[in-house]
Design a protein around this motif. Sequence first.
Motif, mmCIF file in Angstrom:
data_model
loop_
_atom_site.group_PDB
_atom_site.id
_atom_site.type_symbol
_atom_site.label_atom_id
_atom_site.label_comp_id
_atom_site.label_asym_id
_atom_site.label_seq_id
_atom_site.Cartn_x
_atom_site.Cartn_y
_atom_site.Cartn_z
ATOM 1 N N ASN A 24 0.833 -1.204 0.000
ATOM 2 C CA ASN A 24 0.000 0.000 0.000
ATOM 3 C C ASN A 24 0.872 1.260 0.000
ATOM 4 O OD1 ASN A 24 -2.605 1.171 0.026
ATOM 5 N ND2 ASN A 24 -2.325 1.680 2.186
ATOM 6 N N ASP A 25 1.957 1.238 0.751
ATOM 7 C CA ASP A 25 2.883 2.372 0.758
ATOM 8 C C ASP A 25 3.473 2.606 -0.630
ATOM 9 O OD1 ASP A 25 2.441 2.751 3.454
ATOM 10 O OD2 ASP A 25 4.334 1.804 4.085
ATOM 11 N N LEU A 26 3.799 1.522 -1.325
ATOM 12 C CA LEU A 26 4.343 1.657 -2.678
ATOM 13 C C LEU A 26 3.319 2.295 -3.604
ATOM 14 C CD1 LEU A 26 6.626 1.191 -4.711
ATOM 15 C CD2 LEU A 26 5.641 -1.074 -5.146
ATOM 16 N N VAL A 27 2.074 1.864 -3.523
ATOM 17 C CA VAL A 27 1.013 2.456 -4.353
ATOM 18 C C VAL A 27 0.934 3.956 -4.094
ATOM 19 C CG1 VAL A 27 -1.485 2.552 -4.738
ATOM 20 C CG2 VAL A 27 -0.333 0.340 -4.564
ATOM 21 N N ASN A 28 0.918 4.345 -2.833
ATOM 22 C CA ASN A 28 0.832 5.761 -2.482
ATOM 23 C C ASN A 28 2.053 6.542 -2.956
ATOM 24 O OD1 ASN A 28 -1.669 5.426 -1.234
ATOM 25 N ND2 ASN A 28 -0.746 5.023 0.761
ATOM 26 N N ASP A 29 3.229 5.973 -2.802
ATOM 27 C CA ASP A 29 4.458 6.651 -3.217
ATOM 28 C C ASP A 29 4.537 6.814 -4.732
ATOM 29 O OD1 ASP A 29 5.167 6.839 -0.560
ATOM 30 O OD2 ASP A 29 6.607 5.181 -0.642
ATOM 31 N N VAL A 30 4.111 5.796 -5.468
ATOM 32 C CA VAL A 30 4.107 5.881 -6.930
ATOM 33 C C VAL A 30 3.126 6.961 -7.378
ATOM 34 C CG1 VAL A 30 3.420 4.660 -9.048
ATOM 35 C CG2 VAL A 30 4.924 3.553 -7.384
ATOM 36 N N GLU A 31 1.941 6.956 -6.802
ATOM 37 C CA GLU A 31 0.948 7.969 -7.161
ATOM 38 C C GLU A 31 1.468 9.371 -6.860
ATOM 39 O OE1 GLU A 31 -3.695 9.192 -6.348
ATOM 40 O OE2 GLU A 31 -2.776 7.655 -5.096
ATOM 41 N N SER A 32 2.064 9.568 -5.710
ATOM 42 C CA SER A 32 2.600 10.882 -5.335
ATOM 43 C C SER A 32 3.712 11.322 -6.283
ATOM 44 C CB SER A 32 3.137 10.856 -3.907
ATOM 45 O OG SER A 32 2.107 10.654 -2.991
#
Length: 97
Positions: A24-32
């Motif tokens: 989930n952190d990776l998803v958020n970081d990629v989106e950001s």
Amino acid sequence: MFYNDFEECVMYIADVLCNKEAANDLVNDVESAILERLNNPESFEPYHSLKERKYPYYRVYVKNYTIYYVVIPDGENKKIMEGRRMLHNHRDRYRYI
């Protein structure tokens, strides 16, 4: 191919490594990272690919991954930033890019 790469990375972290929080952190970081890059997608050094391409590739670094994208003209003063690949930094980028 970007979406497939992205999904594969997230599923590997969540299911194989059993770390849903990190996925989930990776998803958020990629989106950001992508949203931040949208402001000036061409203001970074192009990636010099071994293949000749219609549009140059650019890179965004997120944790242990590199996102490769192109910027495509779309009418008057409009451009589209399109993700092409997302690879773990230990993969052979020359094989995939």
